[in-house]
Design an enzyme around this catalytic site. Sequence first.
Site, short mmCIF file in Angstrom:
data_model
loop_
_atom_site.label_atom_id
_atom_site.label_comp_id
_atom_site.label_asym_id
_atom_site.label_seq_id
_atom_site.Cartn_x
_atom_site.Cartn_y
_atom_site.Cartn_z
N SER A 239 0.80 -1.08 -0.03
CA SER A 239 -0.03 -0.12 -0.11
C SER A 239 0.85 1.13 -0.03
O SER A 239 2.08 1.15 0.36
CB SER A 239 -0.96 -0.12 1.47
OG SER A 239 -1.61 -1.00 1.29
N1 SAH Z 1 -0.23 -5.08 4.14
C1 SAH Z 1 0.53 -5.51 2.86
C2 SAH Z 1 -0.17 -5.44 1.51
C3 SAH Z 1 -1.25 -5.96 1.31
S1 SAH Z 1 -1.59 -6.64 -0.14
C4 SAH Z 1 1.92 -4.75 2.91
O1 SAH Z 1 2.28 -3.82 3.87
O2 SAH Z 1 2.61 -4.98 1.98
C5 SAH Z 1 -2.85 -7.79 0.23
C6 SAH Z 1 -2.41 -8.97 0.72
O3 SAH Z 1 -3.41 -9.70 0.98
C7 SAH Z 1 -1.81 -10.12 -0.31
O4 SAH Z 1 -0.39 -10.28 0.16
C8 SAH Z 1 -2.78 -11.28 -0.32
O5 SAH Z 1 -2.10 -12.32 -0.83
C9 SAH Z 1 -3.35 -11.26 0.85
N2 SAH Z 1 -4.43 -11.84 0.94
C10 SAH Z 1 -5.63 -11.87 0.18
N3 SAH Z 1 -6.49 -12.88 0.58
C11 SAH Z 1 -6.27 -13.25 1.81
C12 SAH Z 1 -6.84 -13.88 2.69
N4 SAH Z 1 -7.97 -14.69 2.55
N5 SAH Z 1 -6.14 -14.35 3.97
C13 SAH Z 1 -4.79 -13.64 3.96
N6 SAH Z 1 -4.22 -12.96 3.16
C14 SAH Z 1 -4.97 -12.78 2.09
#
Ligand code: SAH
Length: 233
Positions: free
Chosen positions: A72
């Site tokens: 993000s």
């Molecule tokens: N907070 C992160 C960015 C997140 S991007 C940072 O600081 O870089 C969103 C993330 O959510 C991705 O890595 C994706 O794989 C994960 N994601 C998607 N669905 C999910 C689920 N059901 N449980 C856990 N993680 C999930």
Amino acid sequence: MVWVNRFLGRSQDMETAKKRLVNLLKLEGVVRSAEVERALLTVPRELFVPPAYSSEAYYDHPLPIPEGQTISAPHMCAIMCEALEIRKGLRVLEIGTGSGYHSALCAEIVSPSGEKLDGLMVSVELLKRLALYARDNLKRAGYYERVHLIVADGSLGAPTRPVYDRILVTAATPRVPNELLEQLVEEGVLVIPVGTRWHQRLFKVVKRKGRLRSEFITTCIFVPLRGRKGHQE
Ligand code: SAH
């Protein structure tokens, strides 16, 4: 020697860029608390983005990470941390570890560097490959001991401890999963993007006397949450 000087020059440039960004976020009213300001100034975002993008680490925009996901933008991390009112000693759960950057920011607030580690930071990631990527980043940045990584479907909450003081979801949900509300303590705060795959609204949900109060924060675009309670495709 030339190489060393070049390296030092680059790291000084990073520090300058980081300070400039944090000042801008303060001027914009996005960074409001000393805790969030300190965390942004302490955690090296350049260690959480792919090397090809390290020169953009302190631009205020999202960047690609492996598996088609994104880290993000700094302002979104700050907005979420401020809305969560994260403080030292709290137990925080993140759903969607991605690069591990946001986990490191939260860990820096709940268990500040150089102090007794009294807070708890748990982060759940669906994709094993990304959890390994986050683990390496957290190790290099010095946060590995302060962030507990779990590979699981976080749309169903965290499989470990029952409750948390704060929960942040960093992927777009079609609706707020009940499982997450159940893992929130009384007076706890959940910050979560809710909406379609391409457009969401960020909400702050506070649990008080068993009731939920939602507050709209801003519009946003996150990658979709997958799993049982996520976006299906
Ligand atoms: N907070 C992160 C960015 C997140 S991007 C940072 O600081 O870089 C969103 C993330 O959510 C991705 O890595 C994706 O794989 C994960 N994601 C998607 N669905 C999910 C689920 N059901 N449980 C856990 N993680 C999930």
